[in-house]
Motif scaffolding. Structure first.
Motif, PDB file in Angstrom:
ATOM      1  N   VAL A 132       0.849  -1.198   0.000  1.00 37.32           N
ATOM      2  CA  VAL A 132       0.000   0.000   0.000  1.00 37.32           C
ATOM      3  C   VAL A 132       0.877   1.237   0.000  1.00 37.32           C
ATOM      4  O   VAL A 132       1.743   1.400   0.867  1.00 37.32           O
ATOM      5  N   ARG A 133       0.644   2.121  -0.954  1.00 39.44           N
ATOM      6  CA  ARG A 133       1.431   3.346  -1.072  1.00 39.44           C
ATOM      7  C   ARG A 133       0.774   4.489  -0.312  1.00 39.44           C
ATOM      8  O   ARG A 133      -0.432   4.632  -0.318  1.00 39.44           O
ATOM      9  N   GLY A 134       1.603   5.309   0.320  1.00 37.02           N
ATOM     10  CA  GLY A 134       1.106   6.485   1.030  1.00 37.02           C
ATOM     11  C   GLY A 134       0.883   6.201   2.502  1.00 37.02           C
ATOM     12  O   GLY A 134       0.262   5.198   2.869  1.00 37.02           O
ATOM     13  N   THR A 135       1.402   7.098   3.329  1.00 37.70           N
ATOM     14  CA  THR A 135       1.294   6.909   4.779  1.00 37.70           C
ATOM     15  C   THR A 135      -0.152   6.846   5.239  1.00 37.70           C
ATOM     16  O   THR A 135      -0.522   6.018   6.082  1.00 37.70           O
ATOM     17  N   GLU A 136      -1.004   7.721   4.697  1.00 39.56           N
ATOM     18  CA  GLU A 136      -2.406   7.763   5.106  1.00 39.56           C
ATOM     19  C   GLU A 136      -3.107   6.440   4.786  1.00 39.56           C
ATOM     20  O   GLU A 136      -3.839   5.883   5.616  1.00 39.56           O
ATOM     21  N   TRP A 273      -0.919  14.446  13.455  1.00 42.65           N
ATOM     22  CA  TRP A 273      -0.039  14.087  14.559  1.00 42.65           C
ATOM     23  C   TRP A 273       0.802  12.872  14.188  1.00 42.65           C
ATOM     24  O   TRP A 273       0.401  12.044  13.374  1.00 42.65           O
ATOM     25  N   SER A 274       1.957  12.774  14.829  1.00 33.63           N
ATOM     26  CA  SER A 274       2.789  11.589  14.629  1.00 33.63           C
ATOM     27  C   SER A 274       2.158  10.393  15.336  1.00 33.63           C
ATOM     28  O   SER A 274       1.316  10.545  16.237  1.00 33.63           O
ATOM     29  N   ALA A 275       2.580   9.185  14.922  1.00 31.53           N
ATOM     30  CA  ALA A 275       2.057   7.964  15.552  1.00 31.53           C
ATOM     31  C   ALA A 275       2.412   7.925  17.038  1.00 31.53           C
ATOM     32  O   ALA A 275       1.629   7.444  17.866  1.00 31.53           O
ATOM     33  N   LEU A 278      -0.025  10.150  18.866  1.00 28.84           N
ATOM     34  CA  LEU A 278      -1.330   9.499  18.913  1.00 28.84           C
ATOM     35  C   LEU A 278      -1.353   8.386  19.959  1.00 28.84           C
ATOM     36  O   LEU A 278      -2.345   8.207  20.672  1.00 28.84           O
ATOM     37  N   LEU A 279      -0.246   7.646  20.072  1.00 26.99           N
ATOM     38  CA  LEU A 279      -0.161   6.581  21.073  1.00 26.99           C
ATOM     39  C   LEU A 279      -0.267   7.146  22.483  1.00 26.99           C
ATOM     40  O   LEU A 279      -0.991   6.612  23.334  1.00 26.99           O
ATOM     41  N   LEU A 280       0.440   8.245  22.740  1.00 26.83           N
ATOM     42  CA  LEU A 280       0.412   8.845  24.065  1.00 26.83           C
ATOM     43  C   LEU A 280      -0.976   9.398  24.399  1.00 26.83           C
ATOM     44  O   LEU A 280      -1.453   9.260  25.535  1.00 26.83           O
ATOM     45  N   VAL A 281      -1.632  10.003  23.427  1.00 29.22           N
ATOM     46  CA  VAL A 281      -2.992  10.510  23.651  1.00 29.22           C
ATOM     47  C   VAL A 281      -3.946   9.355  23.943  1.00 29.22           C
ATOM     48  O   VAL A 281      -4.808   9.436  24.829  1.00 29.22           O
ATOM     49  N   PHE A 386      10.159   8.851  27.157  1.00 28.81           N
ATOM     50  CA  PHE A 386      10.971   8.353  26.045  1.00 28.81           C
ATOM     51  C   PHE A 386      10.350   8.697  24.689  1.00 28.81           C
ATOM     52  O   PHE A 386      10.578   8.002  23.705  1.00 28.81           O
ATOM     53  N   ARG A 387       9.583   9.786  24.654  1.00 32.96           N
ATOM     54  CA  ARG A 387       8.892  10.124  23.418  1.00 32.96           C
ATOM     55  C   ARG A 387       9.860  10.349  22.261  1.00 32.96           C
ATOM     56  O   ARG A 387       9.589   9.968  21.126  1.00 32.96           O
ATOM     57  N   ARG A 388      10.983  10.976  22.540  1.00 28.90           N
ATOM     58  CA  ARG A 388      11.944  11.259  21.469  1.00 28.90           C
ATOM     59  C   ARG A 388      12.446   9.979  20.801  1.00 28.90           C
ATOM     60  O   ARG A 388      12.727   9.969  19.603  1.00 28.90           O
ATOM     61  N   THR A 389      12.538   8.906  21.575  1.00 30.54           N
ATOM     62  CA  THR A 389      12.990   7.643  20.974  1.00 30.54           C
ATOM     63  C   THR A 389      11.885   7.000  20.142  1.00 30.54           C
ATOM     64  O   THR A 389      12.166   6.168  19.270  1.00 30.54           O
ATOM     65  N   LEU A 390      10.625   7.367  20.414  1.00 29.77           N
ATOM     66  CA  LEU A 390       9.512   6.818  19.641  1.00 29.77           C
ATOM     67  C   LEU A 390       9.242   7.622  18.380  1.00 29.77           C
ATOM     68  O   LEU A 390       8.636   7.108  17.431  1.00 29.77           O
ATOM     69  N   GLU A 391       9.652   8.887  18.372  1.00 30.58           N
ATOM     70  CA  GLU A 391       9.414   9.727  17.202  1.00 30.58           C
ATOM     71  C   GLU A 391      10.210   9.215  16.023  1.00 30.58           C
ATOM     72  O   GLU A 391      11.226   8.543  16.160  1.00 30.58           O
TER      73      GLU A 391
END
Length: 407
Positions: A132-136, A273-275, A278-281, A386-391
């Motif tokens: 599947v092409r495209g992030t969305e 938003w980044s994944a 979204l995970l943290l929210v 550890f958000r920076r490591t997840l980004e």
């Protein structure tokens, strides 16, 4: 909705998706079927519980091993072999357990059967990433996969109940094994699965941040599984305290319904938003809704909507975790990483069942819900730390970009 349409229009993915759903059904069937079959065989609920636990732990270990083998040897060969073994274990268990004098045989065979449940969901996750092409659209694909998986888990116990009425728990065990084997064979014969090759995903390092981020993600998955395991026991205890045992199934189904609705909505929307964010929210929402469930657990009328909201927050959490693998794991180890994610969640869930049982028995079901809320808050703090490591790691993004341009 466009993202879903793009996934379904992608050449060669519809049949593997169908096989994935069929392969997920036995996961919802076999825990209950094995518990009831061994209980009928031995007259002991404790023995039945051991068989169900052995199946779950075997499934966790088997997923991790299969992921490594698939990344090395390809999907088709491994899935066909493992699916055949799962069907064989089911037939052997029901045929031999009544005559084998060793009572541990049924538990050992249940573990063997669990270890051979084919990793069709993990394999489908990789096909989505590759095709599947495209992030969305890929995120919509992950949401669709999560929703279909939840639908299968919701349907599995109903199928088991029907088979219990028609033929008994032994037939449910055999049917689950044969369904696993058939789904694996169907998946492995599709063009998309046969065409996929480990050679296409040449090894590329994901960088130090990617490796650390993957470790944090696995830790969060195990912690989320522990919370889910506690909630499962708390829900059953609440049903017994406030209603009947039959209410537990409806309450659990309410959580699944929330996950399905949220998963569909999540995949249909374009997120800026980044994944990781979204995970943290989603974790923050899970902490709040678990606390709400603790407050509502004095009444079934209040508990139903509270548990629906628990599912609403749990669905996006799983989808965001899956989406993070695209940047935290190298494509040469994507299957392995996804199956490790699932295995971590399963092991955490087994531990959560034990913790939830102890807390519920000594303190009550409301305190178990409260413990789950507090634990998710700890996970949220860990994820934020550890958000920076997840980004998204820059070197992984560039590598992914080159991969898609070349493919």
């Amino acid at each position: 909705m466009q993202g879903y349409l793009n996934v379904l229009r992608t050449s060669g993915l519809r049949v593997p998706l169908l096989a994935t759903v069929l392969g997920a059904l036995p996961i919802g069937m076999l825990g209950l079927a094995l518990l009831l079959y061994v209980h009928r065989l031995t007259g002991s609920l404790a023995a039945g519980g051991l068989a169900a636990a052995a199946f779950g732990l075997g499934n966790a270990a088997g997923m991790a091993v299969q992921g490594r083998l698939i990344d090395r040897y390809g999907q088709a060969r491994i899935l066909a072999l493992v699916g055949t073994a799962c069907a064989t274990w089911g037939v052997l268990l029901v045929a031999a357990a009544p005559t084998v004098p060793w009572q541990g045989f049924a538990v050992a065979a249940s573990a063997g059967m669990g270890s051979c449940v084919p990793a069709t969901t993990g394999s489908m996750r990789v096909l989505l990433a590759e095709s599947v092409r495209g992030t969305e659209s890929r995120t919509a694909g992950y949401a669709l996969l999560a929703v279909l998986f939840q639908l299968a888990l919701l349907t599995g116990p109903l199928v088991t109940s029907l088979l219990l009425v028609l033929a008994g728990p032994g037939a449910a065990v055999v049917t689950g094994g044969l369904l696993s084997g058939g789904a694996a064979l169907l998946f492995s014969t599709t063009r998309a699965s046969r065409k996929w090759s480990p050679a296409r995903t040449a090894a590329r390092g994901c960088g130090v941040r990617g490796k650390r981020g993957l470790a944090v993600l696995l830790l969060l998955a195990a912690g989320s599984g522990l919370s889910a395991g506690i909630v499962l026991v708390a829900v059953s205890a609440a049903a017994l305290a406030l209603g009947t045992a039959a209410d537990s199934g409806v309450l659990i189904a309410t959580v699944s319904a929330g996950e399905i609705v949220a998963g569909l909505a999540f995949g249909a929307r374009r997120w800026r938003w980044s994944a990781a964010r979204l995970l943290l929210v989603a974790l923050a929402g899970s902490a709040v809704t678990a606390g709400l469930a603790a407050w509502a657990a004095s009444s079934l009328v209040l508990l139903f909507p509270a548990l629906f909201l628990v599912g609403v927050c749990g669905g996006p959490s799983a989808i965001a975790s899956s989406a993070l693998l695209d940047t935290l794991a190298p494509r040469s180890a994507l299957t392995r990483s996804y199956t490790l994610l699932v295995s971590a969640w399963l092991v955490g869930g087994a531990l959560g069942n034990a913790v939830g049982g102890a807390v519920t028995e000594s303190l009550g079901h409301r305190q178990a819900f409260a413990l789950s809320a507090c634990w998710i808050a700890v996970l949220l703090g860990t994820g934020a730390m550890f958000r920076r490591t997840l980004e998204t790691a820059p070197e992984v993004v560039e590598s992914e970009k080159r991969s898609w341009e070349a493919g």
